[in-house]
Write a protein that holds these residues in place. Structure first.
Motif, mmCIF file in Angstrom:
data_model
loop_
_atom_site.group_PDB
_atom_site.id
_atom_site.type_symbol
_atom_site.label_atom_id
_atom_site.label_comp_id
_atom_site.label_asym_id
_atom_site.label_seq_id
_atom_site.Cartn_x
_atom_site.Cartn_y
_atom_site.Cartn_z
ATOM 1 N N ARG A 129 0.830 -1.206 0.000
ATOM 2 C CA ARG A 129 0.000 0.000 0.000
ATOM 3 C C ARG A 129 0.869 1.263 0.000
ATOM 4 N NH1 ARG A 129 -4.939 -1.141 4.204
ATOM 5 N NH2 ARG A 129 -5.482 -3.241 3.486
ATOM 6 N N PRO A 130 0.329 2.372 -0.511
ATOM 7 C CA PRO A 130 1.066 3.641 -0.431
ATOM 8 C C PRO A 130 1.217 4.069 1.028
ATOM 9 C CG PRO A 130 -1.167 3.995 -1.253
ATOM 10 C CD PRO A 130 -0.958 2.517 -1.227
ATOM 11 N N VAL A 131 2.370 4.646 1.342
ATOM 12 C CA VAL A 131 2.691 5.037 2.719
ATOM 13 C C VAL A 131 2.885 6.547 2.796
ATOM 14 C CG1 VAL A 131 4.319 4.768 4.627
ATOM 15 C CG2 VAL A 131 3.813 2.814 3.134
ATOM 16 N N LEU A 132 2.258 7.152 3.789
ATOM 17 C CA LEU A 132 2.445 8.575 4.069
ATOM 18 C C LEU A 132 3.088 8.714 5.446
ATOM 19 C CD1 LEU A 132 1.583 11.632 3.193
ATOM 20 C CD2 LEU A 132 -0.130 11.325 4.985
ATOM 21 N N PHE A 133 4.114 9.550 5.546
ATOM 22 C CA PHE A 133 4.727 9.844 6.832
ATOM 23 C C PHE A 133 4.241 11.205 7.328
ATOM 24 C CE2 PHE A 133 7.767 6.906 4.905
ATOM 25 C CZ PHE A 133 7.974 6.012 5.942
ATOM 26 N N HIS A 134 3.899 11.272 8.605
ATOM 27 C CA HIS A 134 3.518 12.533 9.246
ATOM 28 C C HIS A 134 4.487 12.706 10.409
ATOM 29 C CE1 HIS A 134 -0.055 15.383 10.232
ATOM 30 N NE2 HIS A 134 1.060 15.835 10.802
ATOM 31 N N VAL A 135 5.384 13.677 10.274
ATOM 32 C CA VAL A 135 6.546 13.794 11.154
ATOM 33 C C VAL A 135 6.451 15.053 12.007
ATOM 34 C CG1 VAL A 135 9.063 13.878 11.185
ATOM 35 C CG2 VAL A 135 7.891 12.636 9.352
ATOM 36 N N PHE A 136 6.636 14.898 13.317
ATOM 37 C CA PHE A 136 6.491 16.015 14.245
ATOM 38 C C PHE A 136 7.825 16.425 14.863
ATOM 39 C CE2 PHE A 136 2.493 13.794 14.051
ATOM 40 C CZ PHE A 136 1.538 14.799 14.008
ATOM 41 N N SER A 137 8.151 17.694 14.744
ATOM 42 C CA SER A 137 9.308 18.307 15.384
ATOM 43 C C SER A 137 10.601 17.556 15.038
ATOM 44 C CB SER A 137 9.090 18.381 16.894
ATOM 45 O OG SER A 137 10.046 19.205 17.517
ATOM 46 N N ASN A 138 11.701 17.983 15.653
ATOM 47 C CA ASN A 138 12.975 17.338 15.364
ATOM 48 C C ASN A 138 13.035 15.916 15.901
ATOM 49 O OD1 ASN A 138 14.188 19.297 13.856
ATOM 50 N ND2 ASN A 138 15.425 20.146 15.504
ATOM 51 N N GLY A 139 12.247 15.631 16.946
ATOM 52 C CA GLY A 139 12.216 14.271 17.469
ATOM 53 C C GLY A 139 11.752 13.282 16.421
ATOM 54 N N GLY A 140 10.723 13.648 15.673
ATOM 55 C CA GLY A 140 10.252 12.799 14.588
ATOM 56 C C GLY A 140 11.197 12.810 13.404
ATOM 57 N N VAL A 141 11.793 13.972 13.130
ATOM 58 C CA VAL A 141 12.692 14.107 11.980
ATOM 59 C C VAL A 141 13.943 13.247 12.148
ATOM 60 C CG1 VAL A 141 14.243 15.705 10.786
ATOM 61 C CG2 VAL A 141 11.885 16.360 11.237
ATOM 62 N N MET A 142 14.480 13.191 13.363
ATOM 63 C CA MET A 142 15.685 12.389 13.591
ATOM 64 C C MET A 142 15.436 10.926 13.274
ATOM 65 S SD MET A 142 17.213 14.087 17.062
ATOM 66 C CE MET A 142 17.633 15.841 17.110
ATOM 67 N N LEU A 143 14.250 10.436 13.602
ATOM 68 C CA LEU A 143 13.881 9.061 13.274
ATOM 69 C C LEU A 143 13.610 8.913 11.787
ATOM 70 C CD1 LEU A 143 13.181 6.215 14.261
ATOM 71 C CD2 LEU A 143 10.882 7.049 14.805
ATOM 72 N N TYR A 144 12.922 9.878 11.211
ATOM 73 C CA TYR A 144 12.587 9.856 9.777
ATOM 74 C C TYR A 144 13.847 9.835 8.920
ATOM 75 C CZ TYR A 144 10.720 11.596 5.311
ATOM 76 O OH TYR A 144 10.392 11.762 3.981
ATOM 77 N N ARG A 145 14.879 10.517 9.370
ATOM 78 C CA ARG A 145 16.156 10.547 8.650
ATOM 79 C C ARG A 145 16.690 9.128 8.420
ATOM 80 N NH1 ARG A 145 21.396 12.227 11.061
ATOM 81 N NH2 ARG A 145 23.010 11.611 9.557
ATOM 82 N N TYR A 146 16.566 8.267 9.442
ATOM 83 C CA TYR A 146 17.050 6.890 9.317
ATOM 84 C C TYR A 146 16.076 6.019 8.530
ATOM 85 C CZ TYR A 146 20.594 8.237 12.694
ATOM 86 O OH TYR A 146 21.646 8.872 13.312
#
Length: 277
Positions: free
Chosen positions: A101-118
């Motif tokens: 299925r298509p995946v959408l990421f919803h990322v909050f603040s730098n805490g979410g961004v640091m995880l999203y980066r990996y």
């Protein structure tokens, strides 16, 4: 529910969807999967409010907030401990048979961004994940650069109920290491552990990105979000940025609920409609 070692991960399945480990697999396609990456110290009851935006549309929702110790200390010291939860989140798509299925990421603040980066790193370097179909990413109050004052405010909020002496010890430790490793020595340490902001500036992903930010944000500077949006657009990424002007950090939906929900659902619809089969 905690799965694959992610004790704080919660998976909300759409009605009638097979549970983890079920032999029944649905055909490819179906409603999108939305992965919410919470801000540092975020309680699930708050992230669940954002979940409702997508679950009401029939989406499967996975929500997870990385431990604040990893966000503020492991990353500051250059320890890549967030790589493991990043991979495990992607593995959940296979556990619940929604990897097509298509995946959408919803990322909050730098805490979410640091995880999203990996997560981006895993999507482009691990063979298992290369066929996953990412439709787009929403950034709420992110990303921010080396803003020590904002980082201290965020950490102080997380530690608000902690013993006063321990709280100030942790704040002092974080500030000291951030100044040394992430500011003074960063021209050297970036070759060992590049910041999440610099990594995202040149990330290989090209799916659409929506930036939701505010001039009134005291933790993430609006100018840093604008710079990221502009840089990504110059790389050919479809970008939309919305300035809420007067809402505080990760408070845009609370202040403008109808507008916020409309932005998210419209972006999801546009991304899924434009994603390849």
């Amino acid at each position: 529910m905690g799965t694959r070692g992610l004790k704080a991960a919660v998976v909300e399945l759409e009605p009638g969807q097979a549970r983890e480990g079920s032999a029944e697999r649905e055909p490819a396609g179906g409603q999108p999967v939305v992965i919410l990456l919470g801000w540092a110290g975020c309680q699930d009851k708050y992230l669940a409010k954002y979940s409702a935006i997508y679950s009401q549309k029939g989406c499967t929702v996975i929500r997870y907030t990385a431990p604040w110790r990893m966000i503020f200390f492991s990353e500051t010291f250059g320890i890549r401990s967030l790589q493991t939860p990043a991979r495990r989140l992607l593995e959940l798509l296979f556990d619940y048979s929604v990897e097509n299925r298509p995946v959408l990421f919803h990322v909050f603040s730098n805490g979410g961004v640091m995880l999203y980066r990996y997560i981006i790193e895993a999507l482009h370097t691990h063979k298992t994940f290369k066929n996953l179909r990412v439709a787009g990413t929403i950034f709420d109050s992110a990303p921010g650069r080396r803003n020590l004052r904002g980082g201290l405010r965020a950490l102080a909020t997380v530690l608000v109920s902690m013993n006063v002496l321990l709280k100030y010890f942790l704040l002092f430790t974080f500030a000291s290491m951030a100044v040394v490793l992430r500011i003074l020595l960063y021209p050297l340490t970036r070759f060992i552990h590049e910041s999440h902001y610099d990594a995202l500036l040149k990330a290989p992903s090209r799916w659409p990105e929506l930036y939701l930010y505010s001039q009134a944000d005291l933790i993430i500077k609006a100018s840093e979000v604008q710079h990221m949006a502009s840089a990504r657009q110059q790389l050919g990424v479809p970008v939309k940025a919305v300035d809420f002007s007067d809402s505080a950090h990760v408070s845009h939906m609370r202040v403008y609920p109808t507008y916020y929900c409309s932005l998210c659902t419209t972006f999801l619809s546009d991304c899924v409609g434009g994603s390849p089969p």
